[in-house]
Scaffold this motif. Structure first.
Motif, PDB file in Angstrom:
ATOM      1  N   MET A 118      55.595  25.604  92.487  1.00  0.00           N
ATOM      2  CA  MET A 118      55.567  26.135  93.834  1.00  0.00           C
ATOM      3  C   MET A 118      56.287  25.183  94.778  1.00  0.00           C
ATOM      4  O   MET A 118      56.523  24.023  94.450  1.00  0.00           O
ATOM      5  N   LYS A 119      56.659  25.718  95.951  1.00  0.00           N
ATOM      6  CA  LYS A 119      57.369  24.912  96.940  1.00  0.00           C
ATOM      7  C   LYS A 119      56.452  24.677  98.130  1.00  0.00           C
ATOM      8  O   LYS A 119      55.887  25.613  98.684  1.00  0.00           O
ATOM      9  N   ARG A 120      56.276  23.407  98.512  1.00  0.00           N
ATOM     10  CA  ARG A 120      55.443  23.051  99.656  1.00  0.00           C
ATOM     11  C   ARG A 120      56.231  22.181 100.624  1.00  0.00           C
ATOM     12  O   ARG A 120      57.165  21.475 100.240  1.00  0.00           O
ATOM     13  N   THR A 121      55.805  22.217 101.882  1.00  0.00           N
ATOM     14  CA  THR A 121      56.479  21.454 102.938  1.00  0.00           C
ATOM     15  C   THR A 121      55.679  20.208 103.290  1.00  0.00           C
ATOM     16  O   THR A 121      54.460  20.280 103.465  1.00  0.00           O
ATOM     17  N   PHE A 122      56.367  19.091 103.393  1.00  0.00           N
ATOM     18  CA  PHE A 122      55.765  17.830 103.834  1.00  0.00           C
ATOM     19  C   PHE A 122      56.411  17.431 105.166  1.00  0.00           C
ATOM     20  O   PHE A 122      57.624  17.550 105.333  1.00  0.00           O
ATOM     21  N   ASP A 123      55.592  16.977 106.101  1.00  0.00           N
ATOM     22  CA  ASP A 123      56.108  16.383 107.331  1.00  0.00           C
ATOM     23  C   ASP A 123      56.357  14.900 107.068  1.00  0.00           C
ATOM     24  O   ASP A 123      55.491  14.214 106.525  1.00  0.00           O
ATOM     25  N   VAL A 124      57.536  14.429 107.457  1.00  0.00           N
ATOM     26  CA  VAL A 124      57.937  13.047 107.183  1.00  0.00           C
ATOM     27  C   VAL A 124      58.074  12.288 108.499  1.00  0.00           C
ATOM     28  O   VAL A 124      58.667  12.790 109.456  1.00  0.00           O
ATOM     29  N   THR A 125      57.520  11.100 108.547  1.00  0.00           N
ATOM     30  CA  THR A 125      57.615  10.276 109.750  1.00  0.00           C
ATOM     31  C   THR A 125      58.476   9.049 109.481  1.00  0.00           C
ATOM     32  O   THR A 125      58.553   8.571 108.347  1.00  0.00           O
ATOM     33  N   GLU A 158      64.373  11.192  99.992  1.00  0.00           N
ATOM     34  CA  GLU A 158      64.663  12.154  98.929  1.00  0.00           C
ATOM     35  C   GLU A 158      64.672  11.476  97.559  1.00  0.00           C
ATOM     36  O   GLU A 158      64.132  12.010  96.578  1.00  0.00           O
ATOM     37  N   LYS A 159      65.254  10.300  97.504  1.00  0.00           N
ATOM     38  CA  LYS A 159      65.306   9.564  96.236  1.00  0.00           C
ATOM     39  C   LYS A 159      63.914   9.155  95.779  1.00  0.00           C
ATOM     40  O   LYS A 159      63.570   9.271  94.591  1.00  0.00           O
ATOM     41  N   ALA A 160      63.086   8.689  96.735  1.00  0.00           N
ATOM     42  CA  ALA A 160      61.719   8.262  96.399  1.00  0.00           C
ATOM     43  C   ALA A 160      60.887   9.439  95.904  1.00  0.00           C
ATOM     44  O   ALA A 160      60.135   9.325  94.928  1.00  0.00           O
ATOM     45  N   THR A 161      61.034  10.592  96.553  1.00  0.00           N
ATOM     46  CA  THR A 161      60.259  11.781  96.166  1.00  0.00           C
ATOM     47  C   THR A 161      60.717  12.323  94.824  1.00  0.00           C
ATOM     48  O   THR A 161      59.899  12.718  93.992  1.00  0.00           O
ATOM     49  N   ALA A 162      62.028  12.348  94.626  1.00  0.00           N
ATOM     50  CA  ALA A 162      62.560  12.867  93.363  1.00  0.00           C
ATOM     51  C   ALA A 162      62.109  12.038  92.171  1.00  0.00           C
ATOM     52  O   ALA A 162      62.054  12.533  91.040  1.00  0.00           O
ATOM     53  N   GLY A 163      61.765  10.774  92.409  1.00  0.00           N
ATOM     54  CA  GLY A 163      61.340   9.904  91.320  1.00  0.00           C
ATOM     55  C   GLY A 163      59.892  10.070  90.908  1.00  0.00           C
ATOM     56  O   GLY A 163      59.441   9.453  89.940  1.00  0.00           O
ATOM     57  N   VAL A 164      59.145  10.914  91.627  1.00  0.00           N
ATOM     58  CA  VAL A 164      57.734  11.140  91.298  1.00  0.00           C
ATOM     59  C   VAL A 164      57.628  12.103  90.119  1.00  0.00           C
ATOM     60  O   VAL A 164      58.273  13.155  90.105  1.00  0.00           O
ATOM     61  N   ALA A 165      56.818  11.760  89.141  1.00  0.00           N
ATOM     62  CA  ALA A 165      56.621  12.622  87.977  1.00  0.00           C
ATOM     63  C   ALA A 165      56.002  13.953  88.413  1.00  0.00           C
ATOM     64  O   ALA A 165      55.017  13.967  89.148  1.00  0.00           O
ATOM     65  N   GLY A 166      56.584  15.048  87.967  1.00  0.00           N
ATOM     66  CA  GLY A 166      56.064  16.370  88.322  1.00  0.00           C
ATOM     67  C   GLY A 166      56.855  17.049  89.426  1.00  0.00           C
ATOM     68  O   GLY A 166      56.657  18.240  89.687  1.00  0.00           O
ATOM     69  N   VAL A 167      57.759  16.332  90.085  1.00  0.00           N
ATOM     70  CA  VAL A 167      58.595  16.920  91.146  1.00  0.00           C
ATOM     71  C   VAL A 167      59.853  17.510  90.516  1.00  0.00           C
ATOM     72  O   VAL A 167      60.611  16.811  89.839  1.00  0.00           O
ATOM     73  N   ASP A 168      60.079  18.808  90.738  1.00  0.00           N
ATOM     74  CA  ASP A 168      61.231  19.491  90.154  1.00  0.00           C
ATOM     75  C   ASP A 168      62.422  19.559  91.114  1.00  0.00           C
ATOM     76  O   ASP A 168      63.554  19.768  90.679  1.00  0.00           O
ATOM     77  N   GLY A 169      62.170  19.427  92.379  1.00  0.00           N
ATOM     78  CA  GLY A 169      63.260  19.499  93.351  1.00  0.00           C
ATOM     79  C   GLY A 169      62.782  19.093  94.726  1.00  0.00           C
ATOM     80  O   GLY A 169      61.596  19.268  95.061  1.00  0.00           O
ATOM     81  N   VAL A 170      63.688  18.545  95.534  1.00  0.00           N
ATOM     82  CA  VAL A 170      63.318  18.115  96.881  1.00  0.00           C
ATOM     83  C   VAL A 170      64.525  18.243  97.797  1.00  0.00           C
ATOM     84  O   VAL A 170      65.659  17.985  97.387  1.00  0.00           O
ATOM     85  N   ALA A 171      64.278  18.692  99.037  1.00  0.00           N
ATOM     86  CA  ALA A 171      65.320  18.787 100.058  1.00  0.00           C
ATOM     87  C   ALA A 171      64.738  18.257 101.361  1.00  0.00           C
ATOM     88  O   ALA A 171      63.782  18.819 101.900  1.00  0.00           O
ATOM     89  N   SER A 188      61.155  16.854 107.999  1.00  0.00           N
ATOM     90  CA  SER A 188      60.330  17.501 106.983  1.00  0.00           C
ATOM     91  C   SER A 188      61.089  17.527 105.666  1.00  0.00           C
ATOM     92  O   SER A 188      62.285  17.221 105.607  1.00  0.00           O
ATOM     93  N   MET A 189      60.378  17.893 104.598  1.00  0.00           N
ATOM     94  CA  MET A 189      61.050  18.073 103.312  1.00  0.00           C
ATOM     95  C   MET A 189      60.340  19.171 102.520  1.00  0.00           C
ATOM     96  O   MET A 189      59.121  19.347 102.621  1.00  0.00           O
ATOM     97  N   GLU A 190      61.140  19.933 101.773  1.00  0.00           N
ATOM     98  CA  GLU A 190      60.629  20.974 100.882  1.00  0.00           C
ATOM     99  C   GLU A 190      60.605  20.405  99.467  1.00  0.00           C
ATOM    100  O   GLU A 190      61.635  19.948  98.966  1.00  0.00           O
ATOM    101  N   VAL A 191      59.426  20.428  98.848  1.00  0.00           N
ATOM    102  CA  VAL A 191      59.272  19.834  97.515  1.00  0.00           C
ATOM    103  C   VAL A 191      58.790  20.893  96.537  1.00  0.00           C
ATOM    104  O   VAL A 191      57.828  21.623  96.828  1.00  0.00           O
ATOM    105  N   GLU A 192      59.452  20.998  95.396  1.00  0.00           N
ATOM    106  CA  GLU A 192      59.022  21.905  94.332  1.00  0.00           C
ATOM    107  C   GLU A 192      58.217  21.114  93.301  1.00  0.00           C
ATOM    108  O   GLU A 192      58.732  20.161  92.705  1.00  0.00           O
TER     109      GLU A 192
END
Length: 872
Positions: free
Chosen positions: A1-8, A20-33, A40-44
């Motif tokens: 699923m795709k969820r939105t995170f607010d980034v400060t 984006e690089k830090a989030t993409a490196g998390v196990a279980g993350v399929d995509g991030v923008a 904000s960022m959209e994370v799959e």
């Protein structure tokens, strides 16, 4: 699923790249923008709390903050939905306070440090060798408040530097810190020189403090941030206005017939709501009783109001201009059409266009490279000149003139404004990728039924037999066809009913598969159907044969009608072409785009329709799976856009490079499309492609400016052209850096004025007819009697003398809601009798019964959320 995170904590493209690089490196993350503009960022990912916590921790370790945004329906979701708007306004206010404080201390600091060089008078306490320490220390004290209010640059900049991911704040912090430290060292040098009797040494140090550079860097950067924050706020104008459209209250009818005003949040599915003239429709639903004329421009972009009767659907946020009706609430809250539009626009602006990936790659290494260049410049100038001041000047200039902000804002600002402008024009773009890809479309493929045609058969020609009256034919046709459910039969009944045909007694009604129907009408055997049915019953239709072939060649279906063994006439039925189809095809051809019609109909009908609208190629007799295959084949020749409205178009819409769904079509087609045309007007197809081209051109301009700015300015700041006597000091470098970001955002804001530019005569004729319809509607509204009058004691209407009129040019109005807001604001001013607001002209005429100051009128409009550009 795709969820939105607010980034400060993000301030530039380097920040978004790091997050984006830090989030993409998390196990279980399929995509991030990551979206820098909206923070904000959209994370799959799988939606688990463990992965969400890991994402927040990874972003925090990178020097930023990430917080999962509530889903629609959860507590606080509504508040979060408005964050892009609220954040921009709040940030602009915070930066404004910092800017005011900065200027209050930077101006006297600049005067004190530079005044003597320009011959400006200074107090005696700062003059003379004996006061050099006072002179220096006072500058340091004036700098401290500037550092204090702008400490965010140092806090974030050094934090990200410590995490090995320096950003724009790091460059500013390094530059201003270096200036400050060098100035503090100069104070110690002054003290040493005065203590050891070396006045010349102390004087040299006093002339080389750099405090004014540190303050000016922070102040000018803050000035740029203020303009940038204000401009960013304007990029979300479209979403802001969409959010403001829904009425805050609704009139709910109770089971006992009583009416009660309730917050729109309390409306539930099945509630009966009352909508009076001038009120907005609270939610989506169906009219139960009464009639009204509804302005649907906020949803469809179509300015001509639509009449609504019992059984018709109405959409939340539209305006009932005249009349009264009661409606049943069918879709409320997050399920309404407007909520869906807001969600689509928000999602589109949260995605990344392919071109943005280029900027992201550059931004990922930009700041470290700049720091290396600054260090290299310092070392080189120390070696060449041996002067710390000269070397430091060039190093600091390199740090503060570099602008990763412009690089990071180039694409998202243009996409934000472009998708918002599209939404207000009835063109919903569901992703940034679709917005970019559409500009390069080489072929547009159209479905026929419901897309180029109305999708509803209608009678087009009527031919009576010799000696047969048209009313007799209409009476027979209505009587024999009224029991048939076939679409062609229903079209005939609708025509006959409109002609006032009389019904006759019908017995022994029977449908003949593949032929038509037969029955006994008025005591005589009657037939209605094709030529084959007539031949089977010995009915001679040779008199109609020539005309029948002509009609069939035009894509029309001839139906024969006979009674008592004799043919009474022939009625041709066809799925009529939309009035804008030919204009849309002509406009696409003028844009250099090939057009193809793809349909499951027979070859003869398809070619007739294709010829009438002017498509370049017709592909007929294609099944749904065949449509997908044909689109895939055409894609090999260049990018393809598919336009359709039905379930059978969904595979082709999904296969095309850009799927364009007609808004009045099925939910499946809309879900499969990348672009949704809310008013089901195919003339919006070339408009959508024009919007894409304008947006991409704007993005390329922004990226070019950002890249060329840094390519030219960094070598200049490093002193590459010093041999020619051309150098930059840190203050000018800071001003240039601020200007860069403001230019990029301001250029993107030009898209707010985008309108489709139709050049063909066919399209211009369509637009002329629309204008005429709007004018006629306006005339009808103006001539309509007023619903409410205020009378005098004698029962006569009260009249007030109009002593003058003032015409205001108002910016920001986008729909009839805006017109109502401006009108209400002006008429709420004492002395204003009436306000006449023109949306197209962007003006408001205030009729005054007393002299009202211009600033009072301006304040009323500004308080309503709009801008006044001038008063005549």
């Amino acid at each position: 699923m795709k969820r939105t995170f607010d980034v400060t904590g993000m301030t530039c493209a380097a920040c978004s790249s790091r997050v984006e690089k830090a989030t993409a490196g998390v196990a279980g993350v399929d995509g991030v923008a990551v979206n820098l503009l909206k923070n904000s960022m959209e994370v799959e990912y799988d939606g688990s709390d463990a992965v969400a916590a890991a994402i927040s921790a990874a972003v925090e370790n990178a020097g930023y903050g990430a917080f999962l945004r509530p889903e629609p329906g959860q507590a606080g979701a509504a508040a979060h939905a408005a964050r892009p708007v609220n954040d921009a306004a709040a940030e602009a206010k915070r930066v404004k306070v910092r800017l005011i404080v900065s200027f209050c201390f930077t101006i006297p600091l600049f005067y004190l440090s530079m005044g003597h060089m320009m011959g400006w008078p200074l107090p005696d306490i700062f003059l003379g060798h004996e006061n050099m320490l006072t002179f220096a220390f006072t500058q340091f004290l004036l700098l401290l408040p500037v550092i204090f209010v702008n400490f965010k640059f140092f806090r974030v900049g050094f934090k990200t530097l410590a995490h090995g991911a320096p950003n724009m704040d790091s460059l500013i912090a390094l530059g201003s810190a270096a200036s400050t430290i060098y100035g503090i060292a100069a104070i110690y040098r002054i003290g040493w020189g005065m203590g050891h009797g070396d006045v010349d040494f102390a004087h040299a140090a006093a002339m080389d403090l750099y405090f004014e550079s540190a303050a000016m860097i922070l102040t000018l950067i803050t000035l740029g941030k203020y303009f940038e924050a204000r401009a960013k706020g304007k990029t979300t104008d479209a979403i802001t206005k969409l959010m403001d459209l829904t009425p805050k209250e609704a009139t709910r009818r109770g089971s006992d017939g009583s009416e009660q005003r309730v917050p729109v949040e309390q409306v539930r599915v099945g509630d009966v709501l009352v909508v009076k003239a001038g009120e907005g429709v609270p939610v989506d639903g169906v009219v139960l009783e009464g009639e009204g004329v509804v302005d649907e421009s906020v949803i469809t972009g179509e300015s001509v109001p639509v009449g609504k009767r019992p059984g018709d659907t109405v959409t939340g946020a539209t305006v009932n201009t005249t009349g009264w009706f009661a409606m049943r609430a069918d879709r409320v809250g997050a399920d309404t059409t407007l909520a869906g539009i807001i969600r689509l626009v928000d999602e589109a602006t949260s995605t990344k266009a392919p071109i943005e990936k280029i900027a992201d790659k550059i931004a990922g290494v930009f700041v470290p490279v700049v720091i290396c260049i600054a260090v290299a410049a310092f070392i080189l100038w120390m070696a060449l000149s041996g002067d710390v001041s000269t070397a430091l000047t060039h190093a600091i200039s390199v740090l503060v003139i570099s602008c990763p902000c412009a690089l990071g804002l180039a694409t998202p600002t243009a996409i934000m404004v472009g998708t918002g402008r599209g939404a207000t024009s009835g063109i919903l773009i569901k992703s940034a990728e679709a917005l970019e890809v559409a500009h390069d479309v080489k072929t547009v493929v159209f479905d026929k039924t419901g897309t180029l045609t109305t999708g509803k058969p209608a009678v087009t020609d009527v031919v009576c037999a010799a000696g047969v009256d048209a009313s007799a034919l209409a009476s027979l046709a209505r009587s024999v066809e009224q029991r048939s459910e076939h679409p062609l039969a229903q079209a005939v009944v609708a025509w006959a009913d409109g002609a006032g045909a009389q019904l006759q007694p019908v017995d022994a009604f029977e449908q003949v598969p593949g032929g038509g129907v037969r029955a006994t009408v008025g005591g005589a055997a009657a037939l209605a159907g094709n030529a084959q049915l007539m031949g089977q019953h010995g009915i001679d239709v040779s008199a109609f044969e020539s005309r029948a072939h002509q009609l069939a060649d035009k894509g029309k279906t001839p139906l024969y009608f006979a009674s008592a063994g004799r043919a009474l006439g022939m009625i041709a039925v066809a799925d009529t072409v939309k009035s804008t189809s030919a204009a849309a095809i002509a406009e696409l051809s003028a844009m250099g785009i090939r057009t193809v019609m793809l349909t499951g109909d027979n070859e003869r009908t398809a070619r007739a329709i294709g010829a009438s609208v002017g498509v370049d190629e017709v592909i007929a007799g294609v099944l749904p799976e065949g449509k997908e295959r044909e689109v895939r084949h055409l894609s090999a020749q260049g990018r393809v856009a598919m336009v359709g409205d039905g379930i059978n178009d969904a595979p082709a819409l999904a296969r095309a490079d850009v799927g364009i769904a007609i808004g009045a079509g099925t939910d499946i087609a809309i879900d499969s499309g990348d672009v949704v045309l809310m008013r089901s007007d195919v003339l919006d197809v070339p408009a959508a492609i024009q919007l894409s081209r304008s947006t991409l051109r704007n993005i390329k301009q922004n990226l070019f400016w950002a890249l060329i700015y840094n390519t030219v300015c960094i070598p200049v700041a490093a002193g590459l052209f010093s041999f020619a006597g051309f150098t930059l000091n840190p203050m000018i470098a800071a001003a240039a850096m601020s200007c860069s970001s403001v230019c990029v955002v301001s250029n993107a804001l030009r898209l707010r004025g985008w309108k489709p530019a139709f050049t063909t005569q066919a399209a211009q004729q369509v637009l002329a007819k629309r204008k005429e319809a709007q004018h006629n509607e306006a005339v009808a509204d103006a001539s309509a009697p007023e619903l409410d009058t205020v009378g005098t004691d004698a029962g006569e209407p009260a009249e007030q003398e109009i002593i003058m009129e003032k015409k205001l040019t108002v910016e920001g109005m986008m729909c009839q809601h805006c017109v109502a807001h401006v009108k209400k604001a002006l008429e709420g001013v004492e002395g204003v009798s009436e306000a006449v607001v023109d949306l197209d002209a962007g003006t408001a005429v205030a009729k005054l019964t007393a002299d009202v100051a211009d600033d009072v009128l301006t304040a009323a409009v500004v308080d309503a959320g709009y801008e006044v550009k001038g008063i005549e």
